[in-house]
Design a protein around this motif. Structure first.
Motif, PDB file in Angstrom:
ATOM      1  N   LEU A  59      -3.703  81.745  58.445  1.00 45.19           N
ATOM      2  CA  LEU A  59      -4.037  81.296  57.177  1.00 45.19           C
ATOM      3  C   LEU A  59      -3.130  80.675  55.926  1.00 45.19           C
ATOM      4  O   LEU A  59      -3.421  79.780  55.416  1.00 45.19           O
ATOM      5  CB  LEU A  59      -3.881  82.792  56.324  1.00 45.19           C
ATOM      6  CG  LEU A  59      -4.158  82.800  54.367  1.00 45.19           C
ATOM      7  CD1 LEU A  59      -5.179  82.046  54.169  1.00 45.19           C
ATOM      8  CD2 LEU A  59      -4.470  83.573  54.351  1.00 45.19           C
ATOM      9  N   ALA A  60      -1.554  80.901  56.699  1.00 46.89           N
ATOM     10  CA  ALA A  60      -0.812  80.190  55.341  1.00 46.89           C
ATOM     11  C   ALA A  60       0.163  78.982  56.270  1.00 46.89           C
ATOM     12  O   ALA A  60      -0.045  77.864  55.683  1.00 46.89           O
ATOM     13  CB  ALA A  60       0.890  80.549  56.042  1.00 46.89           C
ATOM     14  N   ARG A  61      -0.581  78.595  58.024  1.00 44.47           N
ATOM     15  CA  ARG A  61      -0.846  77.568  58.542  1.00 44.47           C
ATOM     16  C   ARG A  61      -1.361  76.174  58.388  1.00 44.47           C
ATOM     17  O   ARG A  61      -1.350  75.027  58.012  1.00 44.47           O
ATOM     18  CB  ARG A  61      -0.610  77.837  60.047  1.00 44.47           C
ATOM     19  CG  ARG A  61      -0.676  76.177  60.611  1.00 44.47           C
ATOM     20  CD  ARG A  61      -0.489  76.234  62.082  1.00 44.47           C
ATOM     21  NE  ARG A  61       1.098  76.251  62.344  1.00 44.47           N
ATOM     22  CZ  ARG A  61       1.617  76.187  63.455  1.00 44.47           C
ATOM     23  NH1 ARG A  61       1.430  75.164  63.951  1.00 44.47           N
ATOM     24  NH2 ARG A  61       2.472  75.951  63.590  1.00 44.47           N
ATOM     25  N   ALA A  62      -2.617  77.456  57.367  1.00 46.87           N
ATOM     26  CA  ALA A  62      -4.129  76.177  57.093  1.00 46.87           C
ATOM     27  C   ALA A  62      -3.759  75.549  55.746  1.00 46.87           C
ATOM     28  O   ALA A  62      -4.537  74.680  55.714  1.00 46.87           O
ATOM     29  CB  ALA A  62      -4.885  77.308  57.295  1.00 46.87           C
TER      30      ALA A  62
ATOM     31  N   LEU B 257     -10.778  78.007  59.100  1.00 46.99           N
ATOM     32  CA  LEU B 257     -11.047  79.297  58.195  1.00 46.99           C
ATOM     33  C   LEU B 257     -12.256  79.427  57.934  1.00 46.99           C
ATOM     34  O   LEU B 257     -12.364  79.836  56.587  1.00 46.99           O
ATOM     35  CB  LEU B 257      -9.103  78.846  58.179  1.00 46.99           C
ATOM     36  CG  LEU B 257      -9.249  80.345  57.131  1.00 46.99           C
ATOM     37  CD1 LEU B 257      -9.261  81.637  57.587  1.00 46.99           C
ATOM     38  CD2 LEU B 257      -7.719  80.350  56.756  1.00 46.99           C
ATOM     39  N   ARG B 258     -12.399  78.188  57.131  1.00 45.96           N
ATOM     40  CA  ARG B 258     -13.439  77.655  56.171  1.00 45.96           C
ATOM     41  C   ARG B 258     -14.356  78.782  56.404  1.00 45.96           C
ATOM     42  O   ARG B 258     -15.105  78.450  55.124  1.00 45.96           O
ATOM     43  CB  ARG B 258     -12.785  76.185  54.734  1.00 45.96           C
ATOM     44  CG  ARG B 258     -11.973  76.155  53.969  1.00 45.96           C
ATOM     45  CD  ARG B 258     -12.928  75.388  53.030  1.00 45.96           C
ATOM     46  NE  ARG B 258     -13.132  73.875  53.822  1.00 45.96           N
ATOM     47  CZ  ARG B 258     -12.328  73.119  53.997  1.00 45.96           C
ATOM     48  NH1 ARG B 258     -10.443  72.703  53.873  1.00 45.96           N
ATOM     49  NH2 ARG B 258     -11.834  71.889  54.828  1.00 45.96           N
ATOM     50  N   GLU B 259     -15.200  77.740  58.038  1.00 47.73           N
ATOM     51  CA  GLU B 259     -16.290  78.224  57.847  1.00 47.73           C
ATOM     52  C   GLU B 259     -16.628  79.116  57.961  1.00 47.73           C
ATOM     53  O   GLU B 259     -17.985  79.771  57.290  1.00 47.73           O
ATOM     54  CB  GLU B 259     -16.468  77.152  59.152  1.00 47.73           C
ATOM     55  CG  GLU B 259     -18.100  76.563  59.396  1.00 47.73           C
ATOM     56  CD  GLU B 259     -18.013  76.100  60.800  1.00 47.73           C
ATOM     57  OE1 GLU B 259     -19.167  76.233  61.041  1.00 47.73           O
ATOM     58  OE2 GLU B 259     -16.728  75.505  61.247  1.00 47.73           O
ATOM     59  N   SER B 260     -15.220  79.905  58.482  1.00 41.17           N
ATOM     60  CA  SER B 260     -15.606  81.911  58.557  1.00 41.17           C
ATOM     61  C   SER B 260     -15.964  82.089  57.314  1.00 41.17           C
ATOM     62  O   SER B 260     -16.246  82.964  57.335  1.00 41.17           O
ATOM     63  CB  SER B 260     -14.481  81.886  59.546  1.00 41.17           C
ATOM     64  OG  SER B 260     -13.733  82.705  59.047  1.00 41.17           O
ATOM     65  N   GLY B 261     -14.820  81.286  56.256  1.00 41.16           N
ATOM     66  CA  GLY B 261     -14.752  82.144  55.579  1.00 41.16           C
ATOM     67  C   GLY B 261     -15.891  82.275  54.383  1.00 41.16           C
ATOM     68  O   GLY B 261     -16.438  82.765  54.016  1.00 41.16           O
ATOM     69  N   ALA B 262     -16.755  81.020  54.515  1.00 41.43           N
ATOM     70  CA  ALA B 262     -17.947  80.724  54.023  1.00 41.43           C
ATOM     71  C   ALA B 262     -19.158  81.656  54.219  1.00 41.43           C
ATOM     72  O   ALA B 262     -19.950  81.866  54.134  1.00 41.43           O
ATOM     73  CB  ALA B 262     -18.362  78.998  54.323  1.00 41.43           C
TER      74      ALA B 262
END
Lengths: 185, 185
Positions: A111-114, A124-129
């Motif tokens: 997450l921090a690297r993102a 990360l956005r995709e899976s979060g969505a």
DNA sequence: CGTTTTACAATGCAGTCGCATCGTAAACGC
DNA sequence: GCGTTTACGATGCGACTGCATTGTAAAACG
């Protein structure tokens, strides 16, 4: 061709080593040599399956994201009522058992690297969505379902990081989830 | 002794360079040489003020934590009613302006490191505890004030990371805060 | 005035980094 | 059997790392 090899299994084994290192000593400790040692293979093998380090990290992130989502999905299916299903979902996202405690720091590291690496931010956005849509569906058909989903997702994310840092304990986190659930339902 | 020097100012200038690097390219990009270049000083000067890299990182974390808290405190003092004060506090914790957008990735980077480095986790917990107490005080004298503070803090932390990753936009985050505030007040 | 102390700058060093290159053992197609 | 292809292991390379060492200009102190 030489001996037949399960390509995907080899890559996953290396990715597991990446996650173990990232979870215990941070992403900074992830070097090709460390990963090879941790996975119990040669450095040549790591290079054979991943052309670059970034490619390896990206694959490792995909692996742990998938594992995270599957663990959450499994927690939900065992419950019946909407309320208990939603509760199980939220609690599964927290590092409350061994599996969660191992995954948590890894997810946080990525997450921090993102925040500074777009190629990590995108998946990360995709899976979060997907997660948020799932949450909204379980919250119900109120007009505020989407907004409630955002709040619940952020709440759990925040609790996750605070648990990992040791700022709160498990009981406090569970109480927070339950209290918020009382209001939503 | 040679020319008189403001010790604290020099250290802070170097720490600023650390934060700039950490915020734009992550903590992994923070090396003594990069920091020296970014700060516009020699590597020898960096070593003169910090015996080790870890010491430098710890100081940089203290600096940005303090700046974060002061920015929040400043946002609160301008408001009158409890509700607007609480709202200003919560919004100040989000990366909504240039200052917040610059600080966010840095805080997130240190947060991730705190999950695997105890010397970062300790001061982070301390400042987080102060924040939570402040929040609880502003929530009011209800018996659930402590729990509400935990929820609000986690919510804002979660919104912070989701904003930084680009998972939600500023309007959504503000709406989430307002919606939650409606329930608490 | 000379000594000491401070504040650096410059350089060196051993170790590690990601990655490229080379060699080779094994299995398949012909 | 034989050449090709796959799956590595081994080694090397230039760049970079944190840190130690050394040199030196300048200001305070006796």
């Amino acid at each position: 061709m030489p001996k037949q090899v399960d390509h995907e299994a080899r890559k996953r084994r290396i990715a597991d080593a990446v996650c173990r290192l990232a979870g215990t000593r941070g992403l900074e400790a992830v070097s090709l040599r460390h990963v090879a040692t941790e996975a119990g293979v040669s450095m040549g093998q790591v290079q054979h399956y991943f052309a670059t380090k970034d490619e390896m990290l990206l694959f490792a992130f995909a692996v742990i994201s998938e594992r995270y989502e599957q663990r959450i999905a499994a927690a939900v299916t065992s419950k019946r009522t909407p309320r208990t299903r939603l509760r199980a979902l939220l609690l599964a996202m927290l590092p409350l058992d061994d599996a969660g405690l191992a995954e948590g720091p890894v997810l946080l590291a990525f997450l921090a690297r993102a925040a500074v690496a777009a190629e990590i931010a995108a998946p990360l956005r995709e899976s979060g969505a997907g997660m948020r849509a799932f949450l909204a569906e379980m919250v119900g058909s109120t007009p505020d379902a989407e907004r409630e989903a955002v709040i619940l997702q952020a709440l759990v994310d925040g609790l996750l990081s605070q648990l990992l840092v040791g700022h709160i304990d498990a009981r406090t986190a569970i109480a927070a989830v339950d209290h918020q659930l009382d209001r939503v339902c």
